[in-house]
Design a protein around this motif. Structure first.
Motif, PDB file in Angstrom:
ATOM      1  N   MET A   1      13.870   2.568  16.748  1.00  7.63           N
ATOM      2  CA  MET A   1      14.117   1.911  15.456  1.00  7.63           C
ATOM      3  C   MET A   1      14.237   2.946  14.341  1.00  7.63           C
ATOM      4  O   MET A   1      15.076   2.823  13.440  1.00  7.63           O
ATOM      5  CB  MET A   1      12.984   0.928  15.140  1.00  7.63           C
ATOM      6  CG  MET A   1      12.847  -0.251  16.083  1.00  7.63           C
ATOM      7  SD  MET A   1      14.287  -1.362  16.075  1.00  7.63           S
ATOM      8  CE  MET A   1      15.056  -0.896  17.624  1.00  7.63           C
ATOM      9  N   ILE A   2      13.386   3.969  14.400  1.00  9.86           N
ATOM     10  CA  ILE A   2      13.442   5.035  13.393  1.00  9.86           C
ATOM     11  C   ILE A   2      14.740   5.826  13.517  1.00  9.86           C
ATOM     12  O   ILE A   2      15.353   6.214  12.511  1.00  9.86           O
ATOM     13  CB  ILE A   2      12.221   5.960  13.528  1.00  9.86           C
ATOM     14  CG1 ILE A   2      10.954   5.205  13.106  1.00  9.86           C
ATOM     15  CG2 ILE A   2      12.380   7.216  12.669  1.00  9.86           C
ATOM     16  CD1 ILE A   2       9.670   5.999  13.265  1.00  9.86           C
ATOM     17  N   LEU A   3      15.179   6.060  14.754  1.00 11.31           N
ATOM     18  CA  LEU A   3      16.454   6.765  14.975  1.00 11.31           C
ATOM     19  C   LEU A   3      17.614   5.967  14.400  1.00 11.31           C
ATOM     20  O   LEU A   3      18.512   6.534  13.745  1.00 11.31           O
ATOM     21  CB  LEU A   3      16.666   6.997  16.477  1.00 11.31           C
ATOM     22  CG  LEU A   3      18.005   7.638  16.876  1.00 11.31           C
ATOM     23  CD1 LEU A   3      18.162   9.014  16.238  1.00 11.31           C
ATOM     24  CD2 LEU A   3      18.125   7.733  18.392  1.00 11.31           C
ATOM     25  N   ILE A   4      17.607   4.659  14.611  1.00 10.66           N
ATOM     26  CA  ILE A   4      18.662   3.795  14.058  1.00 10.66           C
ATOM     27  C   ILE A   4      18.645   3.865  12.535  1.00 10.66           C
ATOM     28  O   ILE A   4      19.690   3.943  11.885  1.00 10.66           O
ATOM     29  CB  ILE A   4      18.473   2.341  14.544  1.00 10.66           C
ATOM     30  CG1 ILE A   4      18.731   2.256  16.050  1.00 10.66           C
ATOM     31  CG2 ILE A   4      19.405   1.387  13.781  1.00 10.66           C
ATOM     32  CD1 ILE A   4      18.393   0.911  16.665  1.00 10.66           C
ATOM     33  N   GLU A   5      17.446   3.855  11.968  1.00  9.96           N
ATOM     34  CA  GLU A   5      17.300   3.981  10.510  1.00  9.96           C
ATOM     35  C   GLU A   5      17.905   5.291  10.020  1.00  9.96           C
ATOM     36  O   GLU A   5      18.612   5.322   9.007  1.00  9.96           O
ATOM     37  CB  GLU A   5      15.824   3.904  10.135  1.00  9.96           C
ATOM     38  CG  GLU A   5      15.556   4.057   8.648  1.00  9.96           C
ATOM     39  CD  GLU A   5      14.073   4.114   8.324  1.00  9.96           C
ATOM     40  OE1 GLU A   5      13.699   4.826   7.363  1.00  9.96           O
ATOM     41  OE2 GLU A   5      13.283   3.466   9.034  1.00  9.96           O
ATOM     42  N   ALA A   6      17.634   6.381  10.745  1.00 11.41           N
ATOM     43  CA  ALA A   6      18.167   7.692  10.367  1.00 11.41           C
ATOM     44  C   ALA A   6      19.686   7.704  10.443  1.00 11.41           C
ATOM     45  O   ALA A   6      20.372   8.252   9.554  1.00 11.41           O
ATOM     46  CB  ALA A   6      17.583   8.776  11.272  1.00 11.41           C
TER      47      ALA A   6
ATOM     48  N   ASP B   1       0.848  -1.196   0.000  1.00 10.13           N
ATOM     49  CA  ASP B   1       0.000   0.000   0.000  1.00 10.13           C
ATOM     50  C   ASP B   1       0.885   1.248   0.000  1.00 10.13           C
ATOM     51  O   ASP B   1       1.744   1.411   0.863  1.00 10.13           O
ATOM     52  CB  ASP B   1      -0.894  -0.025   1.239  1.00 10.13           C
ATOM     53  CG  ASP B   1      -1.942   1.103   1.232  1.00 10.13           C
ATOM     54  OD1 ASP B   1      -1.718   2.119   0.544  1.00 10.13           O
ATOM     55  OD2 ASP B   1      -2.962   0.970   1.934  1.00 10.13           O
ATOM     56  N   LYS B   2       0.677   2.136  -0.954  1.00 14.59           N
ATOM     57  CA  LYS B   2       1.504   3.350  -1.046  1.00 14.59           C
ATOM     58  C   LYS B   2       1.289   4.269   0.149  1.00 14.59           C
ATOM     59  O   LYS B   2       2.113   5.141   0.429  1.00 14.59           O
ATOM     60  CB  LYS B   2       1.208   4.096  -2.349  1.00 14.59           C
ATOM     61  CG  LYS B   2      -0.202   4.667  -2.432  1.00 14.59           C
ATOM     62  CD  LYS B   2      -0.407   5.461  -3.710  1.00 14.59           C
ATOM     63  CE  LYS B   2      -1.809   6.075  -3.763  1.00 14.59           C
ATOM     64  NZ  LYS B   2      -2.011   6.879  -4.991  1.00 14.59           N
ATOM     65  N   ASN B   3       0.163   4.089   0.842  1.00 15.00           N
ATOM     66  CA  ASN B   3      -0.128   4.903   2.024  1.00 15.00           C
ATOM     67  C   ASN B   3       0.155   4.153   3.330  1.00 15.00           C
ATOM     68  O   ASN B   3      -0.334   4.552   4.396  1.00 15.00           O
ATOM     69  CB  ASN B   3      -1.589   5.359   2.007  1.00 15.00           C
ATOM     70  CG  ASN B   3      -1.858   6.358   0.899  1.00 15.00           C
ATOM     71  OD1 ASN B   3      -1.049   7.235   0.625  1.00 15.00           O
ATOM     72  ND2 ASN B   3      -2.998   6.202   0.241  1.00 15.00           N
ATOM     73  N   ALA B   4       0.938   3.087   3.236  1.00 16.65           N
ATOM     74  CA  ALA B   4       1.284   2.327   4.439  1.00 16.65           C
ATOM     75  C   ALA B   4       2.188   3.155   5.340  1.00 16.65           C
ATOM     76  O   ALA B   4       2.929   4.037   4.883  1.00 16.65           O
ATOM     77  CB  ALA B   4       1.977   1.026   4.052  1.00 16.65           C
ATOM     78  N   PHE B   5       2.137   2.867   6.628  1.00 15.07           N
ATOM     79  CA  PHE B   5       2.965   3.567   7.612  1.00 15.07           C
ATOM     80  C   PHE B   5       4.439   3.492   7.234  1.00 15.07           C
ATOM     81  O   PHE B   5       5.164   4.493   7.290  1.00 15.07           O
ATOM     82  CB  PHE B   5       2.729   2.942   9.001  1.00 15.07           C
ATOM     83  CG  PHE B   5       3.598   3.513  10.088  1.00 15.07           C
ATOM     84  CD1 PHE B   5       3.255   4.699  10.718  1.00 15.07           C
ATOM     85  CD2 PHE B   5       4.752   2.851  10.500  1.00 15.07           C
ATOM     86  CE1 PHE B   5       4.050   5.230  11.733  1.00 15.07           C
ATOM     87  CE2 PHE B   5       5.546   3.368  11.503  1.00 15.07           C
ATOM     88  CZ  PHE B   5       5.198   4.563  12.129  1.00 15.07           C
TER      89      PHE B   5
ATOM     90  N   ILE C   1      10.844   9.429   7.490  1.00 16.08           N
ATOM     91  CA  ILE C   1      11.281   9.279   8.878  1.00 16.08           C
ATOM     92  C   ILE C   1      10.573  10.289   9.781  1.00 16.08           C
ATOM     93  O   ILE C   1      10.070   9.944  10.854  1.00 16.08           O
ATOM     94  CB  ILE C   1      12.810   9.427   8.983  1.00 16.08           C
ATOM     95  CG1 ILE C   1      13.490   8.178   8.398  1.00 16.08           C
ATOM     96  CG2 ILE C   1      13.248   9.656  10.433  1.00 16.08           C
ATOM     97  CD1 ILE C   1      15.002   8.258   8.350  1.00 16.08           C
ATOM     98  N   ILE C   2      10.515  11.548   9.330  1.00 15.83           N
ATOM     99  CA  ILE C   2       9.872  12.601  10.132  1.00 15.83           C
ATOM    100  C   ILE C   2       8.390  12.313  10.314  1.00 15.83           C
ATOM    101  O   ILE C   2       7.837  12.480  11.417  1.00 15.83           O
ATOM    102  CB  ILE C   2      10.060  13.982   9.468  1.00 15.83           C
ATOM    103  CG1 ILE C   2      11.551  14.371   9.451  1.00 15.83           C
ATOM    104  CG2 ILE C   2       9.246  15.039  10.209  1.00 15.83           C
ATOM    105  CD1 ILE C   2      12.158  14.546  10.820  1.00 15.83           C
ATOM    106  N   GLN C   3       7.726  11.868   9.256  1.00 16.31           N
ATOM    107  CA  GLN C   3       6.288  11.581   9.347  1.00 16.31           C
ATOM    108  C   GLN C   3       6.019  10.444  10.324  1.00 16.31           C
ATOM    109  O   GLN C   3       5.126  10.542  11.175  1.00 16.31           O
ATOM    110  CB  GLN C   3       5.739  11.230   7.956  1.00 16.31           C
ATOM    111  CG  GLN C   3       5.624  12.429   7.021  1.00 16.31           C
ATOM    112  CD  GLN C   3       5.194  12.022   5.618  1.00 16.31           C
ATOM    113  OE1 GLN C   3       5.688  11.023   5.062  1.00 16.31           O
ATOM    114  NE2 GLN C   3       4.271  12.763   5.042  1.00 16.31           N
TER     115      GLN C   3
END
Length: 334
Positions: A290-295, A74-78, A83-85
């Motif tokens: 997890m998002i911070l690690i991704e960043a 889904d293009k609107n998937a989380f 990253i900010i969103q």
């Protein structure tokens, strides 16, 4: 009736938390399947563009977003959002709880008033009485530090560490200087034996709501540190409570008046907000980590399925801990 009040209050706090996630997810165009208050079997639901439901157990809630756990086309998937969103969606829940705590504190301080720097009581045989302080005196500065609130007075006395302080007071429109040596009380704080006069003002109530929230956040962070190091006075198991314990606390508060219920509600909301920011898998803080690690990896995503597995393990550990806490709550009740 008091138990019903407790359940409704807890449900409102959970609703505010999930509303934060929901609104930011909507704003960022994420596909949302369900907005639920409570866990377990559904007892009510209504389908619009999103399914809104109430479930049997008033132990939490959730916003089910496409692609939050695992991959999605889904293009609107989380997981397809920036990253900010994603970070804003996750942070919104705890942030709404913190804001809700401030809002709840405002009517509390409007009702009881806020402590000012004018004195209403001098404890007999205290350092304040020995030094000559009187009821009606207004403290203007402590050891050269100008004070604008009662908290300023408390902070400066605490920082004195028992050394002599110089108070400048306003008595009948004239400034006077008094030297006082604070003494340590049973709680380990340095005091001089004074009590403030409470003033009822909406502007002061708002200011006190913010400062009280900030002070409580600091205390909660210190408590979490004690939990991690195992240095909590009385032991960890006796210092935390689960939903049953929370409902019991609110029920007790409901017997003494609505203002106490609102006050307890503010504390619970603040606790929920801060604890959800802890970097534990399954909590908002764990997902933010997890998002911070991704960043830090330059935008390279962690395998969604591996991350989902990690959160499932974390959720299982939290449920085991919740069962343990609930067991302790039941023992305390009986």
């Amino acid at each position: 009736m008091t138990i019903l009040v407790a359940i409704l209050l807890f449900g409102a706090i959970v609703f505010i938390h999930e509303l934060g996630h929901f609104l930011l997810a909507k704003k960022n165009g994420v596909t949302i399947h369900e907005f639920s208050i409570g866990m377990g079997p559904k007892i009510f639901s209504i389908k619009r563009d999103v399914e809104y439901s109430i479930r049997l157990l008033p132990l939490g809630g959730f916003v089910s977003m496409e692609g939050e756990d695992g991959e999605s086309k889904d293009k609107n998937a989380f997981g397809k959002k920036s990253i900010i969103q994603r970070a804003s969606i996750l942070f919104a829940g705890p942030f709404f709880n913190i804001v809700f705590a401030v809002i709840l504190f405002i009517p509390v301080f409007m009702y009881i008033g806020t402590p000012g720097t004018t004195l209403s009581q001098i404890v007999p045989n205290s350092p304040a009485q020995v030094a000559g302080l009187q009821e009606g005196d207004k403290i203007e500065s402590v050891s050269g530090e100008k004070v604008n609130s009662w908290q300023d007075v408390v902070t400066n006395l605490t920082n004195s560490e028992g050394k002599e302080v110089k108070l400048v007071i306003d008595r009948d429109g004239k400034d006077q200087e008094l030297n006082i040596v604070p003494e340590k009380n049973e709680e380990g704080r340095y005091v001089i034996g004074i009590a403030p006069k409470y003033e009822k003002s909406i502007t002061k109530a708002i200011a006190t709501a913010f400062t009280t929230t900030g002070d409580m956040i600091v205390q909660m962070v210190k408590f979490v540190g004690q939990l991690i190091t195992g240095t909590v006075p009385g032991g960890v198991s006796n210092s935390v409570t689960g939903p049953i314990g929370v409902i019991s606390l609110v029920s007790d508060a409901a017997k003494t008046g609505i203002i106490n219920v609102v006050y307890i509600g503010a504390i619970i909301s603040l606790n929920l907000g801060i604890l959800n920011l802890l970097p534990i898998p399954a909590l908002d803080g764990g997902r933010l980590l997890m998002i911070l690690i991704e960043a830090l990896r330059g935008g390279k995503k962690i395998d969604p399925n591996k991350e989902a597995t990690l959160h499932i393990i974390g959720f299982g550990a939290l449920m085991l801990f919740m069962l343990f806490v609930t067991y302790k709550d039941i023992l305390r009740l009986f």
